[in-house]
Design an enzyme around this catalytic site. Sequence first.
Site, PDB file in Angstrom:
ATOM      1  N   HIS A 199      21.638   6.308  43.151  1.00 16.80           N
ATOM      2  CA  HIS A 199      22.797   6.732  43.959  1.00 16.80           C
ATOM      3  C   HIS A 199      23.802   5.589  44.071  1.00 16.80           C
ATOM      4  CE1 HIS A 199      19.832   9.506  46.240  1.00 16.80           C
ATOM      5  NE2 HIS A 199      20.644  10.295  45.562  1.00 16.80           N
ATOM      6  N   ARG A 272      21.872  13.149  36.060  1.00 13.55           N
ATOM      7  CA  ARG A 272      20.840  12.324  35.431  1.00 13.55           C
ATOM      8  C   ARG A 272      20.422  12.870  34.076  1.00 13.55           C
ATOM      9  NH1 ARG A 272      17.145  12.706  40.583  1.00 13.55           N
ATOM     10  NH2 ARG A 272      18.073  14.751  40.305  1.00 13.55           N
ATOM     11  N   SER A 310      15.202  10.906  44.910  1.00 11.04           N
ATOM     12  CA  SER A 310      14.763  10.636  46.291  1.00 11.04           C
ATOM     13  C   SER A 310      13.407  11.271  46.539  1.00 11.04           C
ATOM     14  CB  SER A 310      15.768  11.201  47.283  1.00 11.04           C
ATOM     15  OG  SER A 310      16.992  10.539  47.172  1.00 11.04           O
TER      16      SER A 310
END
Length: 356
Positions: A199, A272, A310
């Site tokens: 991030h 990603r 995450s």
Amino acid sequence: MRIIAGTARGMRLAPVPPGVRPTSDRVRESLFNALGQFFDGGAVLDLYAGTGSLGIEALSRGIERATFVEKNGRAVATIRENLRRTGFEERAEVVREDAGRALERLREHGRTYNLIFMDPPYRIATTEVEGVLSRLDAILAPGGRVVVERGDAPEEVLLSEKGVTRRYGGTVVTVFDRSDLMMNVAVCPGSFDPITVGHLDVIRRASGVFDHVVVAVGANRVKNPRLSPGDRVRLVEKVTGDLGNVSVEVMDGLLVEFARERGARVIVKGLRAVSDFNSEFEQAQLNQTLEPEVETMFIMAAAKHSFLSSSAVREIANYGGDVSEFIPREILDSVVEAYSGTQPDLERRIKTESKG
Ligand code: PNS
């Protein structure tokens, strides 16, 4: 308070209502000297008008028409009284509304102004002032100027120090022209539960491309994040502290509304791998339907971060695994504590943790 120059010169204005901080006669005089003293027609918009003294001074000095925007009822009554005293009622309209909403309406009606004054209460956050400022280009006539009055505090830098700033005692006045206002603001949204080095890489790269980046930490009541929005904001703030053009806020509502309120034309997201594409494509199209004027743009994640998420960090931390490769160093201990065992007192932890 008196009108300083022009056709209403010397006229005394009505008493200032409680809670209103008017521009002093001295600052008003210096300000109009800097603007060139007199005008030949045109229109003025007085946002957060207070007593209306700035707009009335402009009318007195030759501006043809004025719009006053003020949401405090007693201040609105004072503006009307001041217009009556100076005899400018016919050349003015007074709108009792929030500045942001009034702006939308003026824009929809195709109104343009040669001079716009903005004297917001000093307690209003800089990001909110910038949100209004960055939307003014749509209603500013060619060659027009925007004058912003702010308190004299070091963090009061607006629009990355564009415009010409002068200090008058405890008051800072900045004059912007149209090109100064064409600021490219982007919103970087996410749950950041927790923020990872992936991030951070995307936020850092976005901050190099846009004038200002607002990181929007989704309250995300649906996803039920581990940490409160406030704690996630504190973690993001801690790792973006070195980026001067990045601010961090909680977003508790629709992303496109959040973007619009902050004058952002772009939503930036990290991509990603192909696996991200479906859901990002869907969200971008939904947001495009909701708000066609906001574009979604993607920054491709660095190859070394393409596997990082995450949720993976949460899982590894939960089982006591090593997440030091994935989490910025400054917040590693806080994240380990927060995502492994019991719920921590994170605010205290972030404050006491040493940097580096
Ligand atoms: O990091 P995440 O969990 O992928 O972030 C999701 C986020 C915050 C970007 C998304 O939930 C969001 O945009 N929330 C705001 C609500 C909204 O606008 N929903 C409609 C667009 S899909």
